[in-house]
Design an enzyme around this catalytic site. Sequence first.
Site, PDB file in Angstrom:
ATOM      1  N   MET A   1       5.748  37.687  14.399  1.00  0.00           N
ATOM      2  CA  MET A   1       5.380  38.937  13.841  1.00  0.00           C
ATOM      3  C   MET A   1       5.611  38.789  12.257  1.00  0.00           C
ATOM      4  O   MET A   1       6.076  39.954  11.790  1.00  0.00           O
ATOM      5  CB  MET A   1       6.028  40.007  14.443  1.00  0.00           C
ATOM      6  CG  MET A   1       5.820  40.269  15.954  1.00  0.00           C
ATOM      7  SD  MET A   1       6.925  41.260  16.941  1.00  0.00           S
ATOM      8  CE  MET A   1       8.247  40.331  17.198  1.00  0.00           C
TER       9      MET A   1
ATOM     10  N   ASP B   1      -0.547  43.779  28.353  1.00  0.00           N
ATOM     11  CA  ASP B   1      -0.391  43.745  26.940  1.00  0.00           C
ATOM     12  C   ASP B   1      -1.795  43.366  26.205  1.00  0.00           C
ATOM     13  O   ASP B   1      -2.448  42.558  26.665  1.00  0.00           O
ATOM     14  CB  ASP B   1       0.746  43.137  26.429  1.00  0.00           C
ATOM     15  CG  ASP B   1       2.016  43.899  26.538  1.00  0.00           C
ATOM     16  OD1 ASP B   1       1.977  45.151  27.093  1.00  0.00           O
ATOM     17  OD2 ASP B   1       3.039  43.401  26.650  1.00  0.00           O
TER      18      ASP B   1
ATOM     19  N   LYS C   1      -3.090  48.851  24.077  1.00  0.00           N
ATOM     20  CA  LYS C   1      -3.881  49.840  23.112  1.00  0.00           C
ATOM     21  C   LYS C   1      -4.643  51.147  23.812  1.00  0.00           C
ATOM     22  O   LYS C   1      -5.105  50.903  24.849  1.00  0.00           O
ATOM     23  CB  LYS C   1      -4.822  48.943  22.425  1.00  0.00           C
ATOM     24  CG  LYS C   1      -4.913  49.138  20.861  1.00  0.00           C
ATOM     25  CD  LYS C   1      -5.914  48.307  20.384  1.00  0.00           C
ATOM     26  CE  LYS C   1      -5.503  47.207  19.557  1.00  0.00           C
ATOM     27  NZ  LYS C   1      -6.599  46.489  18.952  1.00  0.00           N
TER      28      LYS C   1
HETATM   29  C1  SAM Z   1       5.479  41.173  20.096  1.00  0.00           C
HETATM   30  S1  SAM Z   1       5.642  39.331  19.975  1.00  0.00           S
HETATM   31  C2  SAM Z   1       5.562  38.750  21.627  1.00  0.00           C
HETATM   32  C3  SAM Z   1       5.941  37.367  21.606  1.00  0.00           C
HETATM   33  C4  SAM Z   1       5.632  36.765  22.961  1.00  0.00           C
HETATM   34  N1  SAM Z   1       6.562  37.551  23.827  1.00  0.00           N
HETATM   35  C5  SAM Z   1       6.157  35.362  22.959  1.00  0.00           C
HETATM   36  O1  SAM Z   1       7.095  34.863  23.746  1.00  0.00           O
HETATM   37  O2  SAM Z   1       5.473  34.362  22.527  1.00  0.00           O
HETATM   38  C6  SAM Z   1       4.025  39.217  19.171  1.00  0.00           C
HETATM   39  C7  SAM Z   1       4.044  37.788  18.184  1.00  0.00           C
HETATM   40  O3  SAM Z   1       3.918  36.584  19.044  1.00  0.00           O
HETATM   41  C8  SAM Z   1       3.587  35.767  18.426  1.00  0.00           C
HETATM   42  N2  SAM Z   1       2.025  34.935  19.014  1.00  0.00           N
HETATM   43  C9  SAM Z   1       1.845  35.637  20.134  1.00  0.00           C
HETATM   44  N3  SAM Z   1       0.716  34.858  20.642  1.00  0.00           N
HETATM   45  C10 SAM Z   1       0.600  33.945  19.814  1.00  0.00           C
HETATM   46  C11 SAM Z   1      -0.493  32.940  19.440  1.00  0.00           C
HETATM   47  N4  SAM Z   1      -1.343  32.518  20.485  1.00  0.00           N
HETATM   48  N5  SAM Z   1      -0.574  32.164  18.374  1.00  0.00           N
HETATM   49  C12 SAM Z   1       0.389  32.454  17.530  1.00  0.00           C
HETATM   50  N6  SAM Z   1       1.225  33.328  17.502  1.00  0.00           N
HETATM   51  C13 SAM Z   1       1.404  34.051  18.651  1.00  0.00           C
HETATM   52  C14 SAM Z   1       2.931  36.150  16.870  1.00  0.00           C
HETATM   53  O4  SAM Z   1       3.982  36.056  16.057  1.00  0.00           O
HETATM   54  C15 SAM Z   1       2.807  37.812  17.261  1.00  0.00           C
HETATM   55  O5  SAM Z   1       2.898  38.642  16.177  1.00  0.00           O
END
Ligand code: SAM
Length: 259
Positions: free
Chosen positions: A172, A36, A58
Amino acid sequence: MAIGSVALVGAGPGDPELLTVKALRAIKWADVVVYDRLVSDDVLALAPGGAAKINVGKRPGRHPVPQEEINALLVRLARSGRHVVRLKGGDPFIFGRGSEEAAELARAGVPYEIVPGITSAQGCAASARVPLTHRGIATGVRYVTGHCKGDGPLDLDWRSLADPQTTLVVYMGLANVEEIAAKLIAHGLPDETPALAVSQGTTPSERRVCAPLSGLAAAVREAQFEGPVSFIIGRVAGLAADQGRGAYDEIIDELAVVA
Ligand SMILES: C[S@@+](CC[C@H](N)C(=O)[O-])C[C@H]1O[C@@H](n2cnc3c(N)ncnc32)[C@H](O)[C@@H]1O
């Protein structure tokens, strides 16, 4: 040809050191890695040089590959005898649609396993040295999405979320941060409740801002974050490392902890 398998692997929030031993082993044995957008380059680099790497985050036109296509791809690759690692940011079962992929693999009779990952909430909190729960401060934590299917209006149980005893982690939520803060305040969360925004947490590009809930949207606008952002809202956010030395003093006093 013998059927292959799929491992749905949590890649963690970015820092490759946050991978589990099991995740690392799966990645090192992969014939194909299907990944992803939020999987960091450092994690991808751990896959064998000969492994095929397929980006489904993407397309050239910048649209993500539809979920049904990803499901079908995983089944097809496994049926061709390959060991597939489906690499997802954070934990595959937290806001990651991993459960939809697992259901499809089960339906197709493809052997699969789930390898959990450090979710962003935990990675971001640890980076900022914020405990998501803390005796006497936060008795629980809730993970919620700040984005609704098809960009529809946010349909959250604001009354129950506006609980000063519970830490709220919003995934998100960047586009809706103004609405989220306003709704929480309107439903009773004090406007001075500490709130922390962490962008690209656990990576070398990590940035954070801390603000009272009423000022969160403005602080985030000013920060002009790039990359994924998570919000940690609740009294524990006041303990963020950015708050400087002595951030824990108030709690220590409150709990009458004697050195
Ligand atoms: C589709 S969700 C996936 C979440 C993922 N499965 C998890 O457990 O962290 C995507 C969201 O995860 C959060 N996110 C993912 N990586 C991040 C990071 N390195 N720092 C801050 N937020 C993060 C953000 O809120 C982003 O919009």
